[in-house]
Design a protein around this motif. Structure first.
Motif, short mmCIF file in Angstrom:
data_model
loop_
_atom_site.label_atom_id
_atom_site.label_comp_id
_atom_site.label_asym_id
_atom_site.label_seq_id
_atom_site.Cartn_x
_atom_site.Cartn_y
_atom_site.Cartn_z
N ALA A 64 0.88 -1.22 0.09
CA ALA A 64 0.06 0.04 0.08
C ALA A 64 1.05 1.15 0.04
O ALA A 64 0.69 2.19 -0.58
CB ALA A 64 -0.91 0.02 1.09
N LYS A 100 2.11 1.80 -3.37
CA LYS A 100 1.24 2.42 -4.22
C LYS A 100 1.12 4.02 -4.07
O LYS A 100 0.63 4.72 -4.91
CB LYS A 100 -0.12 1.73 -4.19
CG LYS A 100 -0.02 0.21 -4.78
CD LYS A 100 -1.25 -0.50 -4.55
CE LYS A 100 -0.98 -2.09 -5.02
NZ LYS A 100 -2.20 -2.82 -4.67
N ASP A 101 0.93 4.36 -2.71
CA ASP A 101 0.74 5.55 -2.25
C ASP A 101 1.96 6.58 -2.79
O ASP A 101 1.70 7.63 -3.18
CB ASP A 101 0.41 5.69 -0.73
CG ASP A 101 -0.63 5.33 -0.32
OD1 ASP A 101 -1.68 5.28 -1.29
OD2 ASP A 101 -1.11 5.06 1.10
N ARG A 160 1.09 7.34 -6.07
CA ARG A 160 -0.12 8.17 -6.11
C ARG A 160 0.21 9.59 -5.77
O ARG A 160 -0.31 10.48 -6.08
CB ARG A 160 -1.11 7.38 -5.17
CG ARG A 160 -2.42 8.43 -5.26
CD ARG A 160 -3.66 7.66 -4.06
NE ARG A 160 -3.84 6.32 -4.82
CZ ARG A 160 -4.04 5.34 -3.66
NH1 ARG A 160 -3.70 5.20 -2.71
NH2 ARG A 160 -4.41 3.96 -4.39
N ALA A 211 -5.42 14.93 -0.20
CA ALA A 211 -5.03 13.40 0.10
C ALA A 211 -5.76 12.81 1.19
O ALA A 211 -6.16 11.60 1.27
CB ALA A 211 -3.45 13.17 -0.02
N GLN A 244 -9.20 12.54 0.65
CA GLN A 244 -9.72 11.54 -0.24
C GLN A 244 -9.38 10.03 0.26
O GLN A 244 -10.06 9.16 -0.22
CB GLN A 244 -9.02 11.86 -1.42
CG GLN A 244 -9.41 11.00 -2.84
CD GLN A 244 -8.94 11.74 -3.94
OE1 GLN A 244 -8.19 12.67 -3.95
NE2 GLN A 244 -9.42 10.96 -5.10
N PHE A 245 -8.05 9.77 0.71
CA PHE A 245 -7.60 8.84 1.44
C PHE A 245 -7.42 8.41 2.83
O PHE A 245 -6.31 8.68 3.11
CB PHE A 245 -6.35 8.25 0.56
CG PHE A 245 -6.37 8.30 -1.00
CD1 PHE A 245 -7.19 7.15 -1.63
CD2 PHE A 245 -6.11 9.38 -1.71
CE1 PHE A 245 -7.21 7.28 -2.91
CE2 PHE A 245 -6.06 9.37 -2.95
CZ PHE A 245 -6.62 8.41 -3.74
N LYS A 270 -7.20 6.16 4.87
CA LYS A 270 -6.55 5.05 5.47
C LYS A 270 -5.02 5.01 4.88
O LYS A 270 -4.40 4.01 5.02
CB LYS A 270 -7.23 3.87 5.03
CG LYS A 270 -8.72 3.73 5.54
CD LYS A 270 -8.68 3.23 7.01
CE LYS A 270 -9.91 3.06 7.33
NZ LYS A 270 -10.35 3.05 8.85
N SER A 271 -4.84 5.97 4.40
CA SER A 271 -3.30 6.10 3.74
C SER A 271 -2.26 6.63 5.09
O SER A 271 -2.45 7.91 5.10
CB SER A 271 -3.05 7.37 2.54
OG SER A 271 -1.98 7.37 2.18
N ALA A 289 -0.34 9.60 3.45
CA ALA A 289 -0.92 11.04 3.19
C ALA A 289 -0.52 11.85 4.74
O ALA A 289 -0.30 13.00 4.61
CB ALA A 289 -2.30 10.87 2.96
#
Length: 182
Positions: free
Chosen positions: A26, A29-30, A33, A56, A59-60, A62-63, A66
């Motif tokens: 993850a 990928k972040d 992103r 961010a 929008q995300f 659980k990131s 971010a």
């Protein structure tokens, strides 16, 4: 015979899927992103980076990255408590990001909570595998505040070996100024 052939194809499928198909984490990928925001931080454009990572996080939610990067922006802008909140959130989502430990330690150090800052710097050093001079130097600074001068000196020497000029300067200051380092 058919069962053996199906079994062989299944094993082949698993092998291809596990070893040949890209399986990013993850965080990986972040990083892709959020590459635009990360670039803003690298160019020291913290206000723009903050706006990017603020969106961010919305929008995300659980990131971990971010939150970590928004926390980095807060820290840079001296919003220490906000930085601490974001970095704590980042670590609760993914506790393997060394920069989050380092930044959280810096925030705690600025709040004069040296014992807790030391713990965060120690984790950062561990996750960086002892190869990141900034984390080692910050750990030394917290050790100095905790009056662990011998261990602080060892940390500064290690950071110096990794090329950290700030550690060279600190080693020339009391209580280390009596010893000559090369």
């Amino acid at each position: 015979m058919e069962v053996a052939l199906i079994g062989l194809f299944f094993i082949l499928y698993l092998f291809i899927r596990y070893f040949l198909i890209d399986h990013d984490t993850a965080a990986d990928k972040d990083r892709l992103r959020f590459s635009e925001g990360i670039r803003l931080i690298q160019f020291h454009r913290y206000d723009e980076a903050f706006r990017f990572f603020d969106q961010a996080v919305a929008q995300f939610p659980k990131s971990s990255l971010a939150f970590a990067y928004r926390g980095k922006c807060h820290l840079r802008n001296q919003n220490i408590h906000s930085a601490l909140y974001d970095l704590t959130q980042a670590l609760s989502l993914d506790n393997t990001i060394p920069d989050s430990y380092l930044d959280r330690g810096i925030a705690l150090y600025q709040l004069k909570d040296y014992a807790e800052a030391f713990k965060e710097f120690d984790k950062a050093v561990w996750y960086f595998r002892g190869q990141q001079a900034d984390a080692i130097r910050w750990r030394a600074l917290s050790r100095m505040q905790l009056e662990q001068f011998k261990m602080a000196e060892q940390d500064l020497i290690r950071a110096l070996e990794l090329g950290d000029e700030n550690s060279a300067y600190l080693l020339k200051q009391p209580p280390f100024s009596n010893v000559i380092y090369s």
